[in-house]
Design a protein around this motif. Sequence first.
Motif, PDB file in Angstrom:
ATOM      1  N   UNK A   1       0.535  -1.361   0.062  1.00 51.64           N
ATOM      2  CA  UNK A   1       0.117   0.223  -0.268  1.00 51.64           C
ATOM      3  C   UNK A   1       1.186   1.144   0.023  1.00 51.64           C
ATOM      4  N   UNK A   2       0.528   2.265  -0.259  1.00 47.54           N
ATOM      5  CA  UNK A   2       1.040   3.441  -0.513  1.00 47.54           C
ATOM      6  C   UNK A   2       1.221   4.200   1.402  1.00 47.54           C
ATOM      7  N   UNK A   3       1.892   4.815   1.211  1.00 49.84           N
ATOM      8  CA  UNK A   3       2.201   5.507   2.828  1.00 49.84           C
ATOM      9  C   UNK A   3       0.984   6.951   1.951  1.00 49.84           C
ATOM     10  N   UNK A   4       0.250   7.018   2.983  1.00 48.55           N
ATOM     11  CA  UNK A   4      -0.680   7.831   3.294  1.00 48.55           C
ATOM     12  C   UNK A   4      -0.014   9.471   3.210  1.00 48.55           C
ATOM     13  N   UNK A   5       0.996   9.662   4.316  1.00 47.57           N
ATOM     14  CA  UNK A   5       2.359  10.874   4.014  1.00 47.57           C
ATOM     15  C   UNK A   5       2.936  11.418   3.008  1.00 47.57           C
ATOM     16  N   UNK A   6       2.530  10.497   1.920  1.00 47.59           N
ATOM     17  CA  UNK A   6       2.966  11.544  -0.045  1.00 47.59           C
ATOM     18  C   UNK A   6       1.789  11.580  -0.546  1.00 47.59           C
ATOM     19  N   UNK A   7       0.728  11.523   0.134  1.00 48.06           N
ATOM     20  CA  UNK A   7      -0.243  11.257  -0.301  1.00 48.06           C
ATOM     21  C   UNK A   7      -1.754  12.662  -0.351  1.00 48.06           C
ATOM     22  N   UNK A   8      -1.590  12.702   1.449  1.00 49.02           N
ATOM     23  CA  UNK A   8      -2.245  13.887   2.345  1.00 49.02           C
ATOM     24  C   UNK A   8      -1.384  15.086   2.759  1.00 49.02           C
ATOM     25  N   UNK A   9      -2.034  15.880   3.282  1.00 51.53           N
ATOM     26  CA  UNK A   9      -1.144  16.687   3.411  1.00 51.53           C
ATOM     27  C   UNK A   9      -1.110  17.016   5.409  1.00 51.53           C
ATOM     28  N   UNK A  10       0.014  17.078   5.399  1.00 47.25           N
ATOM     29  CA  UNK A  10       0.417  16.579   7.057  1.00 47.25           C
ATOM     30  C   UNK A  10      -0.894  17.266   7.191  1.00 47.25           C
ATOM     31  N   UNK A  11      -1.475  17.872   7.471  1.00 49.47           N
ATOM     32  CA  UNK A  11      -2.744  18.129   8.596  1.00 49.47           C
ATOM     33  C   UNK A  11      -3.733  17.872   8.389  1.00 49.47           C
ATOM     34  N   UNK A  12      -4.184  17.159   7.328  1.00 53.69           N
ATOM     35  CA  UNK A  12      -4.657  16.301   7.421  1.00 53.69           C
ATOM     36  C   UNK A  12      -4.610  14.613   8.287  1.00 53.69           C
TER      37      UNK A  12
ATOM     38  N   UNK B   1      -3.979   1.039  -2.643  1.00 53.90           N
ATOM     39  CA  UNK B   1      -2.926  -0.269  -3.053  1.00 53.90           C
ATOM     40  C   UNK B   1      -1.840   0.736  -3.807  1.00 53.90           C
ATOM     41  N   UNK B   2      -1.122  -0.010  -3.752  1.00 52.61           N
ATOM     42  CA  UNK B   2       0.637  -0.102  -4.400  1.00 52.61           C
ATOM     43  C   UNK B   2       0.000   0.119  -5.894  1.00 52.61           C
ATOM     44  N   UNK B   3      -0.976  -0.424  -6.723  1.00 55.15           N
ATOM     45  CA  UNK B   3      -0.932  -1.045  -8.780  1.00 55.15           C
ATOM     46  C   UNK B   3      -2.026   0.547  -8.419  1.00 55.15           C
ATOM     47  N   UNK B   4      -2.406   1.065  -7.711  1.00 56.10           N
ATOM     48  CA  UNK B   4      -3.355   1.861  -8.313  1.00 56.10           C
ATOM     49  C   UNK B   4      -2.843   3.023  -8.947  1.00 56.10           C
ATOM     50  N   UNK B   5      -4.566   3.806 -10.304  1.00 55.15           N
ATOM     51  CA  UNK B   5      -4.326   4.124 -11.009  1.00 55.15           C
ATOM     52  C   UNK B   5      -4.401   6.101 -11.051  1.00 55.15           C
ATOM     53  N   UNK B   6      -5.155   5.375  -9.620  1.00 55.70           N
ATOM     54  CA  UNK B   6      -5.481   6.956  -9.078  1.00 55.70           C
ATOM     55  C   UNK B   6      -5.173   7.098  -7.725  1.00 55.70           C
ATOM     56  N   UNK B   7      -4.108   6.934  -7.410  1.00 57.93           N
ATOM     57  CA  UNK B   7      -3.614   6.984  -6.215  1.00 57.93           C
ATOM     58  C   UNK B   7      -4.139   8.535  -5.027  1.00 57.93           C
ATOM     59  N   UNK B   8      -4.060   9.359  -6.029  1.00 55.52           N
ATOM     60  CA  UNK B   8      -3.995  10.598  -5.243  1.00 55.52           C
ATOM     61  C   UNK B   8      -5.911  10.608  -5.115  1.00 55.52           C
ATOM     62  N   UNK B   9      -6.186  10.891  -6.076  1.00 62.93           N
ATOM     63  CA  UNK B   9      -8.442  10.526  -5.376  1.00 62.93           C
ATOM     64  C   UNK B   9      -8.382   9.955  -4.778  1.00 62.93           C
ATOM     65  N   UNK B  10      -8.243   7.974  -4.786  1.00 61.09           N
ATOM     66  CA  UNK B  10      -8.267   7.350  -3.962  1.00 61.09           C
ATOM     67  C   UNK B  10      -8.372   7.652  -2.450  1.00 61.09           C
ATOM     68  N   UNK B  11      -6.765   8.371  -2.578  1.00 61.07           N
ATOM     69  CA  UNK B  11      -6.362   8.891  -0.807  1.00 61.07           C
ATOM     70  C   UNK B  11      -6.800   9.986  -0.467  1.00 61.07           C
ATOM     71  N   UNK B  12      -7.808  10.767  -1.366  1.00 57.51           N
ATOM     72  CA  UNK B  12      -8.844  11.874  -1.008  1.00 57.51           C
ATOM     73  C   UNK B  12     -10.339  11.578  -0.583  1.00 57.51           C
ATOM     74  N   UNK B  13     -11.174   9.841  -1.456  1.00 61.04           N
ATOM     75  CA  UNK B  13     -11.764   9.859  -0.750  1.00 61.04           C
ATOM     76  C   UNK B  13     -11.459   9.062   0.275  1.00 61.04           C
ATOM     77  N   UNK B  14     -10.496   8.284   0.930  1.00 54.34           N
ATOM     78  CA  UNK B  14     -10.312   8.149   2.286  1.00 54.34           C
ATOM     79  C   UNK B  14     -10.294   9.024   3.008  1.00 54.34           C
TER      80      UNK B  14
END
Length: 372
Positions: free
Chosen positions: A61-72, A256-269
């Motif tokens: 899986x992606x480390x979400x600290x690279x996809x979400x802001x620190x504030x979030x 998921x590490x293989x996601x084609x849309x990691x930024x959008x997926x992280x935002x939804x999560x």
Amino acid sequence: MEPLLAATRAYEAVDASVTVRWDFTPLADFERGTELRPGAGYDLVTFDHPHVETIATNGLLHDLTGLLTQQVVDGLAADAVGASHLSYVWNGQVFGVRLDAAATFAVRRVDVAEPQAKTLEGVIDEITRSRGTASVLLPLVPTHAGALLVSLMINMGADVAAGWPGFDSAQARAAVELMQRVWPYVLPDSVRLNPIQVLDTMVRNPAHAYSPFVFGYAPYADQRRGDGRLVFGPSPGVLGGDGLRGMLGGAGLGVHRESAHPEAAAALAAWLGSASVQRSFFVPLGGQPAAWSAWRAGCDDPHFGGFFTGTKAAMKQAFLRPRATGFAAMQAEAGRILVAGLLAGKAATALCDELATAEQAMLTHPSSASVP
């Protein structure tokens, strides 16, 4: 399921560029981490926190600290129910948004008086005497029998933070001996039941009156169930005094590490884990929020029969089980060995020896039990 789907529809209505389809899998697949494997084809996956080291080691899986802001990320951590955020963190990396929260509690039918005894053995004796027959259920399929064994060990003094003590420890011996003493009062159906099946059985059958240890879910306490509803609270203790400290459960939502849309997926999560969404969708629709502010809001909801109020202290105190690679599979194998030994009447020493041997083999060579 309903809170997640309703919240997702609301998200799609706000952002028309996003379309979400959820696939739902059996509880056993969630516990095994089946959807974490490469090639699963998902952008987002719900997962169980005992797999976190395996996820980190194998880059699943992606480390979400690279996809979400620190504030979030900080906001999700600050408003977490107990250790629910921490459970998805490994070596500073955040692999999941805490989607919902659960823990093990005691549960009784609403037509059963609240036990006055304070210890596990005392409560089981009280329930059995009042009903005139064995009336206690436990979830004893392998994963959950193992969870019970681990929980008893921790409540008998095993310090997981200092390192897993192993099944050759004094705490393991004490836990096995306790299970042997209460075993005659446990209904035989227990060996085939997971937590959901325990609760469903209690709702349907008045003879199945009580469970001292089961993951609890708010819809079973819904006042609209009438006489079939269940009442949840802290589990009785094993050594007297304080009640049993429960095991933390719940579900994390990872990209998921293989996601084609990691930024959008992280935002939804992150949106699904936010306080406002958890308060607006998870509480009223029978979910169990992992945002503490939403859990507190649930305490004011009259529909759920005091579930959120009766369990909030236990939720905050629930312990975080070991998350080392191979532990989840070892827990399940320990549960299988425990139940088989109880059914066979095996002596405590022999049963602990068998548990310790299996533990050494599985934790020495954990790759065969890992998600990949």
